[in-house]
Design an enzyme around this catalytic site. Structure first.
Site, short mmCIF file in Angstrom:
data_model
loop_
_atom_site.label_atom_id
_atom_site.label_comp_id
_atom_site.label_asym_id
_atom_site.label_seq_id
_atom_site.Cartn_x
_atom_site.Cartn_y
_atom_site.Cartn_z
CB CYS A 1 -0.92 0.00 1.22
SG CYS A 1 -2.15 1.33 1.21
CB CYS A 2 3.87 2.21 1.97
SG CYS A 2 3.24 2.35 3.66
CB CYS B 1 -2.39 7.17 5.55
SG CYS B 1 -1.59 7.49 3.97
CB CYS C 1 -1.37 3.87 8.66
SG CYS C 1 -1.97 2.76 7.37
CB CYS D 1 6.07 4.48 4.42
SG CYS D 1 7.06 5.95 4.12
#
Length: 265
Positions: free
Chosen positions: A135-136, A218, A221, A246
């Site tokens: 995702c990162c 985010c 997170c 990340c």
């Protein structure tokens, strides 16, 4: 390509790496004796494009204020991941207005997001480190690559006091993977110094900082920290690894696990 050509290419690459490292070390020595404005002015005066990437955190706001107030020739960019806090998004516009500067937004590609969701689910990052790194990779690393394309210097808000694995952060370091020099002008600033500077200069900051969020990423997170916890304890708090990053500043093997949009079902 012949063996001889491969050897020549390897020698040339090694020479480039050595030159980049030597430049970074020389810059580090020069930056150490300067104040923040002097450090940024030095980088702005070098040949080559300088880019500052801001996450709108308190230290990043200090750097943005210095760039804007001194009208320095440094590009300011941010990564609009699509999962930021509303407070962070609002601060982008406020900061542009305050310092009369442009903060260029870089977004993830829709095809990459669709591929990620197809493989892991919208919030799959909670399920595994691999999924979180992916995702990162989609929301941060790929947009960052576009932001830094063609840059010679990458300015960040990294500080030694942010976490244990950032404790030795230099003022300048070679980023061999990206072929540039990373500049950390606030490496030696403590959080108390940052806060005092912000108060003295009237720098706009994210209201989440006053609600227990010293480090803000985010929304899904990031959580507020408890008294006595490290500054970055609220980032990816469900993971056990103390080196939670990340991949922007600490390369991680799993960050290469980025779903290929062409393979999305």
């Amino acid at each position: 390509m012949t063996t001889q050509s491969l050897k020549a290419e390897a020698v040339a690459l090694e020479a480039d790496v050595m030159a980049l490292d030597a430049e970074a070390k020389a810059l580090n020595d020069k930056l150490e004796s300067l104040d923040l404005a002097g450090r940024l002015a030095l980088i702005a005066g070098l040949e080559g494009r300088a880019v500052f990437t801001t996450s709108l955190g308190i230290e990043d706001q200090v750097i943005t204020a210095a760039i804007g107030s001194n009208r320095l020739d440094i590009e300011v960019a941010t990564l609009k991941t699509g999962r930021l806090f509303n407070e962070t998004v609002a601060l982008i516009d406020q900061t542009e207005e305050t310092y009369d500067i442009l903060i260029k937004r870089y977004y993830p590609e829709k095809a990459d997001i669709d591929a990620y969701v197809a493989q892991y689910g919208m919030n799959g990052f909670y399920e595994s480190v691999e999924a979180r790194h992916a995702c990162c990779g989609v929301r941060k690393l790929k947009p960052l690559a576009r932001a830094l394309d063609g840059a010679s210097y990458w300015i960040t808000g990294l500080r030694r006091g942010q976490s244990g694995n950032r404790a030795t952060t230099p003022f300048a370091e070679a980023d061999v993977e990206r072929g540039l020099i990373k500049i950390n002008p606030l490496a030696d600033w403590g959080i108390e110094t940052i806060q005092a500077h912000v108060a003295a200069e009237g720098i706009p900051v994210n209201p989440l900082h006053s609600r227990g969020y010293p480090s803000i990423g985010c929304e899904p997170c990031t959580r507020a920290i408890k008294p006595g916890e490290p500054e970055r304890a609220g980032r990816w708090w469900w993971e056990n690894d103390e080196k939670r990053e990340c991949g922007l500043h600490v390369p991680e093997a799993a960050s290469s696990i980025i779903p290929n949009a062409s393979n999305a079902a």
